[in-house]
Design a protein around this motif. Structure first.
Motif, PDB file in Angstrom:
ATOM      1  N   SER A 132      -5.437   4.955   0.032  1.00  0.00           N
ATOM      2  CA  SER A 132      -4.125   4.500  -0.396  1.00  0.00           C
ATOM      3  C   SER A 132      -4.203   3.853  -1.769  1.00  0.00           C
ATOM      4  O   SER A 132      -5.255   3.401  -2.214  1.00  0.00           O
ATOM      5  CB  SER A 132      -3.552   3.481   0.600  1.00  0.00           C
TER       6      SER A 132
ATOM      7  N   LYS B 243       0.840  -1.189   0.000  1.00  0.00           N
ATOM      8  CA  LYS B 243       0.000   0.000   0.000  1.00  0.00           C
ATOM      9  C   LYS B 243       0.878   1.243   0.000  1.00  0.00           C
ATOM     10  O   LYS B 243       1.975   1.242   0.570  1.00  0.00           O
ATOM     11  CB  LYS B 243      -0.925   0.032   1.221  1.00  0.00           C
TER      12      LYS B 243
ATOM     13  N   TRP C 288       0.583   5.580   0.557  1.00  0.00           N
ATOM     14  CA  TRP C 288      -0.160   6.784   0.890  1.00  0.00           C
ATOM     15  C   TRP C 288       0.695   8.012   0.587  1.00  0.00           C
ATOM     16  O   TRP C 288       1.883   8.042   0.909  1.00  0.00           O
ATOM     17  CB  TRP C 288      -0.493   6.853   2.381  1.00  0.00           C
TER      18      TRP C 288
ATOM     19  N   PHE D 246      -5.413  11.266   0.370  1.00  0.00           N
ATOM     20  CA  PHE D 246      -5.299  10.797   1.743  1.00  0.00           C
ATOM     21  C   PHE D 246      -6.608  11.050   2.487  1.00  0.00           C
ATOM     22  O   PHE D 246      -7.219  12.113   2.311  1.00  0.00           O
ATOM     23  CB  PHE D 246      -4.122  11.552   2.428  1.00  0.00           C
ATOM     24  N   PRO D 247      -7.073  10.084   3.298  1.00  0.00           N
ATOM     25  CA  PRO D 247      -6.379   8.910   3.830  1.00  0.00           C
ATOM     26  C   PRO D 247      -6.486   7.641   2.986  1.00  0.00           C
ATOM     27  O   PRO D 247      -6.077   6.572   3.461  1.00  0.00           O
ATOM     28  CB  PRO D 247      -7.052   8.718   5.180  1.00  0.00           C
TER      29      PRO D 247
END
Length: 267
Positions: free
Chosen positions: A265, A18, A20, A262-263
């Motif tokens: 991903s 993942k 971010w 964000f948040p």
């Protein structure tokens, strides 16, 4: 003779990875401060600071550490060639997705400039990964332009573990997250390639600061090596093409939208 494993294909890339994008600052700059050929005129422009959290096989890596906390709420000053401000800390953003600072196992820094190392000390449990040339430069009595040894002092003094990287570096040993040597902006500058099952992401570091630098082959006068800068831009483009990767220029606000907001991903 040891052999380097082949790059992971879309069929074998780890689907659990993942990524971010984190807000690591904003800048008001004189555009021509980024061109040694006066390519952009006298206009002002806004750049962004971007850091990135990567979770791979249950381990957390932070790419770059942004502006220092002292700049939170600092007004931008258009009278300066470059001024910066910070709206939120990395640690506070991590809390929003349930990640504690002490869970960051690896802190990988694209280069030693102050806007990329500013919040490093918040990640006391992490092993530092940085290009050897940049790491060594921070230990000199008179560090080069833009370099800030302060936030990295515990690693520089040996109190925390550091890996001074030379050449491309396969961080997890599976070819899925790879630091790419891209010298020119600094002597030990790096970018980052992240391979997903659905495609690859290529993070520029400061090999370029905005898309027009790539199109015009622009070189900031404060870069340490003009020829290496141009060679690194060419390498970025070649890797993006060969890996069918999305190239993200970390300081270009127009590139924020290439990743989920964000948040959320990318995975």
């Amino acid at each position: 003779m040891a052999m380097t494993p082949p790059p992971a294909s879309a069929a074998t890339a780890d689907e659990s990875t993942k990524l971010w994008r984190l807000d690591c600052g904003r800048f008001d700059v004189a555009a021509d401060a980024f061109s040694d050929s006066f390519a952009y005129g006298e206009k002002r422009m806004e750049l962004v600071g971007s850091c990135y959290l990567i979770k791979h096989r249950g381990r957390f890596l932070l790419w770059d550490a942004g502006l220092p906390l002292a700049l939170i709420g600092q007004p931008l000053d258009p009278r300066q060639a470059l001024s910066g401000t910070l709206d939120v800390s990395i640690a506070d953003q991590l809390k929003q997705i349930g990640v504690r600072a002490e869970q960051i196992e690896l802190l990988a820094i694209s280069h030693n400039h102050s806007d990329h190392v500013g919040q490093a000390e918040a990640f006391s449990a992490a092993t530092l990964l940085m290009g050897k040339a940049d790491f060594d430069a921070l230990r000199k009595p008179d560090p080069p332009f833009g370099a800030d040894p302060g936030p990295l002092r515990p690693w520089l003094d040996g109190a925390r573990e550091a890996n001074a990287v030379e050449g491309d570096y396969d961080i997890f040993g599976d070819q899925q997250v790879v630091m790419l040597r891209l010298p020119g902006h600094t002597a030990g500058h790096y970018g980052l390639l992240i391979r997903f099952a659905t495609g690859s992401i290529l993070l520029s570091g400061d090999a370029a600061h905005f898309e027009a630098q790539i199109a015009r082959r622009g070189v900031p006068p404060f870069n340490v090596d003009r020829a290496n800068t141009l060679a690194s831009i060419e390498r970025l483009q070649a890797i993006a093409a060969s890996q069918k990767a999305i190239l993200i220029i970390q300081h270009d606000g127009n590139d924020i939208g290439k990743l989920p907001r964000f948040p959320a991903s990318r995975q």
